[in-house]
Structure formats: structure tokens, C-alpha cells
Design a protein around this motif. Sequence first.
Motif, PDB file in Angstrom:
ATOM      1  N   GLU A 243      -3.545  -3.170   0.847  1.00  0.00           N
ATOM      2  CA  GLU A 243      -2.292  -3.238   0.098  1.00  0.00           C
ATOM      3  C   GLU A 243      -1.855  -1.838  -0.354  1.00  0.00           C
ATOM      4  OE1 GLU A 243      -0.524  -6.271  -3.189  1.00  0.00           O
ATOM      5  OE2 GLU A 243      -2.469  -5.389  -3.671  1.00  0.00           O
ATOM      6  N   GLN A 244      -2.804  -1.031  -0.791  1.00  0.00           N
ATOM      7  CA  GLN A 244      -2.472   0.351  -1.188  1.00  0.00           C
ATOM      8  C   GLN A 244      -1.963   1.152   0.005  1.00  0.00           C
ATOM      9  OE1 GLN A 244      -6.400   1.175  -2.943  1.00  0.00           O
ATOM     10  NE2 GLN A 244      -5.425   1.384  -4.956  1.00  0.00           N
ATOM     11  N   GLU A 245      -2.586   0.940   1.176  1.00  0.00           N
ATOM     12  CA  GLU A 245      -2.127   1.638   2.382  1.00  0.00           C
ATOM     13  C   GLU A 245      -0.697   1.225   2.745  1.00  0.00           C
ATOM     14  OE1 GLU A 245      -5.160   2.562   5.704  1.00  0.00           O
ATOM     15  OE2 GLU A 245      -5.752   0.603   4.918  1.00  0.00           O
ATOM     16  N   LEU A 246      -0.426  -0.077   2.687  1.00  0.00           N
ATOM     17  CA  LEU A 246       0.924  -0.559   3.012  1.00  0.00           C
ATOM     18  C   LEU A 246       1.959   0.013   2.058  1.00  0.00           C
ATOM     19  CD1 LEU A 246       0.071  -4.317   3.739  1.00  0.00           C
ATOM     20  CD2 LEU A 246       0.840  -2.622   5.424  1.00  0.00           C
ATOM     21  N   THR A 247       1.594   0.130   0.792  1.00  0.00           N
ATOM     22  CA  THR A 247       2.502   0.701  -0.211  1.00  0.00           C
ATOM     23  C   THR A 247       2.840   2.154   0.105  1.00  0.00           C
ATOM     24  OG1 THR A 247       1.551  -0.771  -1.879  1.00  0.00           O
ATOM     25  CG2 THR A 247       2.799   1.108  -2.689  1.00  0.00           C
ATOM     26  N   SER A 248       1.871   2.868   0.702  1.00  0.00           N
ATOM     27  CA  SER A 248       2.080   4.299   0.963  1.00  0.00           C
ATOM     28  C   SER A 248       2.675   4.581   2.345  1.00  0.00           C
ATOM     29  CB  SER A 248       0.759   5.065   0.805  1.00  0.00           C
ATOM     30  OG  SER A 248      -0.169   4.643   1.781  1.00  0.00           O
ATOM     31  N   LEU A 249       2.805   3.548   3.197  1.00  0.00           N
ATOM     32  CA  LEU A 249       3.410   3.772   4.515  1.00  0.00           C
ATOM     33  C   LEU A 249       4.864   4.199   4.358  1.00  0.00           C
ATOM     34  CD1 LEU A 249       2.234   0.771   6.767  1.00  0.00           C
ATOM     35  CD2 LEU A 249       1.362   3.116   6.765  1.00  0.00           C
ATOM     36  N   ARG A 250       5.309   5.073   5.254  1.00  0.00           N
ATOM     37  CA  ARG A 250       6.694   5.534   5.227  1.00  0.00           C
ATOM     38  C   ARG A 250       7.348   5.369   6.591  1.00  0.00           C
ATOM     39  NH1 ARG A 250       5.876   4.708   0.920  1.00  0.00           N
ATOM     40  NH2 ARG A 250       6.102   5.959  -0.986  1.00  0.00           N
ATOM     41  N   ARG A 251       8.621   4.997   6.583  1.00  0.00           N
ATOM     42  CA  ARG A 251       9.399   4.857   7.792  1.00  0.00           C
ATOM     43  C   ARG A 251       9.854   6.237   8.278  1.00  0.00           C
ATOM     44  NH1 ARG A 251      12.996   1.076   4.403  1.00  0.00           N
ATOM     45  NH2 ARG A 251      14.655   2.328   5.336  1.00  0.00           N
ATOM     46  N   HIS A 252      10.573   6.248   9.414  1.00  0.00           N
ATOM     47  CA  HIS A 252      11.114   7.512   9.940  1.00  0.00           C
ATOM     48  C   HIS A 252      11.909   8.268   8.882  1.00  0.00           C
ATOM     49  CE1 HIS A 252      10.166   6.456  14.043  1.00  0.00           C
ATOM     50  NE2 HIS A 252      10.847   5.337  13.941  1.00  0.00           N
ATOM     51  N   GLY A 254      11.592   8.332   5.792  1.00  0.00           N
ATOM     52  CA  GLY A 254      10.836   8.697   4.604  1.00  0.00           C
ATOM     53  C   GLY A 254      10.780   7.618   3.540  1.00  0.00           C
ATOM     54  N   LYS A 255      11.495   6.509   3.760  1.00  0.00           N
ATOM     55  CA  LYS A 255      11.507   5.436   2.768  1.00  0.00           C
ATOM     56  C   LYS A 255      10.332   4.483   2.972  1.00  0.00           C
ATOM     57  CE  LYS A 255      16.545   5.489   2.213  1.00  0.00           C
ATOM     58  NZ  LYS A 255      17.809   4.738   2.428  1.00  0.00           N
ATOM     59  N   ALA A 256       9.964   3.785   1.913  1.00  0.00           N
ATOM     60  CA  ALA A 256       8.883   2.807   1.981  1.00  0.00           C
ATOM     61  C   ALA A 256       9.401   1.508   2.599  1.00  0.00           C
ATOM     62  CB  ALA A 256       8.327   2.539   0.584  1.00  0.00           C
ATOM     63  N   PHE A 257       8.469   0.676   3.056  1.00  0.00           N
ATOM     64  CA  PHE A 257       8.826  -0.659   3.536  1.00  0.00           C
ATOM     65  C   PHE A 257       8.952  -1.611   2.345  1.00  0.00           C
ATOM     66  CE2 PHE A 257       6.933   1.285   7.267  1.00  0.00           C
ATOM     67  CZ  PHE A 257       7.722   0.804   8.310  1.00  0.00           C
ATOM     68  N   ASN A 258       9.765  -2.658   2.508  1.00  0.00           N
ATOM     69  CA  ASN A 258       9.791  -3.743   1.540  1.00  0.00           C
ATOM     70  C   ASN A 258       8.557  -4.600   1.785  1.00  0.00           C
ATOM     71  OD1 ASN A 258      12.498  -2.939   0.845  1.00  0.00           O
ATOM     72  ND2 ASN A 258      13.181  -3.988   2.690  1.00  0.00           N
ATOM     73  N   LEU A 259       7.788  -4.893   0.753  1.00  0.00           N
ATOM     74  CA  LEU A 259       6.548  -5.653   0.918  1.00  0.00           C
ATOM     75  C   LEU A 259       6.670  -7.042   0.313  1.00  0.00           C
ATOM     76  CD1 LEU A 259       3.841  -2.913   0.148  1.00  0.00           C
ATOM     77  CD2 LEU A 259       4.825  -3.579   2.354  1.00  0.00           C
ATOM     78  N   VAL A 260       6.267  -8.057   1.098  1.00  0.00           N
ATOM     79  CA  VAL A 260       6.267  -9.446   0.635  1.00  0.00           C
ATOM     80  C   VAL A 260       4.838  -9.968   0.738  1.00  0.00           C
ATOM     81  CG1 VAL A 260       7.128 -11.788   1.034  1.00  0.00           C
ATOM     82  CG2 VAL A 260       8.654  -9.821   1.365  1.00  0.00           C
TER      83      VAL A 260
END
Length: 345
Positions: A243-252, A254-260
Motif C-alpha cells: 500500500e505504501q508503494e502504491l501511494t508513492s507510485l507516480r504517473r508520467h 508526476g501525479k499520483a494514482f487514485n487508490l481504491v
Amino acid sequence: MTFCLPPEWHPQDAIMLTWPHEDTDWAPYLAEVEPVYIEVARQVLQRQSLLIICHNETVKHQVHSLLQHSNIDISRLHTFIIPCDDTWARDHGPITLVDDQGNNKALDFIFNGWGNKYDASADNAINRHLLQQTSVQAEYQAVEFVLEGGGIEVDGQGHLLTTEQCLLNPNRNPGMTCEQIEQQLNQHFGCEKVLWLQHGSLEGDDTDSHIDTLARFAPDNTIVYVQCHDQNDAHFDELHRMEQELTSLRRHDGKAFNLVPLPMPAACFNQQGERLPATYANFLIINDAVLVPTYRQPELDNRALQQVQTAFPQYDIIAVDCLPLIEQFGSLHCITMQLPKGFLA
């Protein structure tokens, strides 16, 4: 013409199933598991075609009989007799690319039974036989690279999500570096950025942490993932780190993904006392609907259905009882493979 792997919500011609039979590990569970396949067939055939791989003529006859006795319209059913070792279509089925003209190219990767854990020689030959059928118009391409469909997720925006535990495992493509594997993924699937998860695993999962048991892409830059709140659960540490890794992932951009987040099902065990890999992340996206595995846990099942609806607001969300499936350590997404629009003639 540039081919790329579309996300699962891309328009589909069909879903592929490989039907369980008495020469598979399903033999003791056929009476329990066939109703799951029948329900998946019912839901798919209401919206699109269904392609079923049958081990022999006897299995084909059985499939037609079961579906007709279940009052299912089989006018869009395609059955093919092709020998098979097992039924995990997600991992032995074709991974199909599309181009902007609607043409399909079906990639036939090497399936080695999740790192040579099981004999998979017949399953590894299914795609070659399937793509020779006259009702299939996708172009066929064999690829000398070990890969299962359950090991990758794409969002159609250039991102590919996967786990190090699976794709960097020496039981798949020994001798290849992480950089070389990334190059293969980007080259074959038309992606630009591979997102690696170091953490996340389920007890009883023998795929070496397939991403489709843990975290899935949804439209609008969203990732749906398994969350564990119970600190006494054996999964807590790994899933919390994931979950921490998913929170820190960034798109092209530079924005984060929306997590559900999805709930963690209560522990399910087989008769030998082994924990089974129940997960709500193993849902299947079809045309206008999402089929979600449930495990006869009403409160958690309902919460999972609500969360999937949050990620797919325009879709019908349909529960499918998959408790029998996890007896063989997989679930709903694992037994299916989507075939994009243009696959069938």
C-alpha cells in the motif's frame, strides 16, 4: 501501424475459458466448480461472445449440455477441441494487442507452469491451435519469453504494473536483468513505464505474486488494491508495504494514482488446513460489467462490491460465488482471458 496492449475495459469480442475436466486437478471438485463456470458463461453471453477450450469431444458435449440445461442462450458460443493440462486461461491464453485500425495481434508467450511447478506442455500449445481456427482473425505471433497474463496490468496510458517477485523470478526468464525484462515488456506491449511492486503476496498463491491477485488498474488513473487492516493477519506486513508503494507510485505527469482499497476476505482454508488465496482484486472486466469474485462472506463481499462500483461507476457490478475456485489456488480473473474487439472473424 503500432500495436499496443489495451486495458481490460477496451471493447471486447469475447471471453475465453478453458473448461475443467476429469484429467485436471479439478477432478475431485468438478461438481462444485462447474457451476462457477456456468455462471461466468451466463454473464458473459448476455453481453458478448464466449470462447471455450474443451479437452476432447466428451467435454465439448458436456459444456453444451450444461449451458443449455441452465437456460443459457449459446448463439454466441464458440467451442474448440484442444487438449489442455489445466484451466487457467489467464496464464496460457493469448495476450492480444490492438492497433488504431482495430486489427488484433495475439502474442503467444511461453507458459511454463508458473516456473516449472506443474506440467504445462499441452496448455503452452493451446494458443497455436486456437489461432489456426477459421473463426479467429487475429494475427498470431510466438514470443520466446516466459510470461503469464495474470502477471501484468496495463492502463492504456503507457503504464504497466507488475511485481518483482513474479517477473524477476529466476524460474521464468533466468539470466535476464531487470532492464532487459523492462525492455521486453515495453517493446511487446507498447508501454512506456513499468511500475514495479517489491511487496505484496497471498498465502496459497503459487504464481509468485501475480499482480491480478493484488492490484488492478481501473479507468481514470485509478488502482484498485487489496488492503489488510488486521495486524494479526499473516498478510498484514506485506500488504501494508505494498500500500505504501502504491501511494508513492507516480504517473508520467508526476501525479499520483487514485487508490481504491478492497477489503481482505476472512481466511479460507482447505481440508488440509492450507490457507487459500481469496482476493477481491481478481475481478473480470467485460463489456459494460465487472464480475467480482465473492466468498460467502456477506459483509465483506458487499463492501468489496461497493468499492469496485466506486472504481467503475458506469458499469454493472455482478457478484460471482468463487469459493470453489480457490480450492485450486486461483479465482475469477485467473480462469478467464479477454479477447479484444476484432479478434473474431
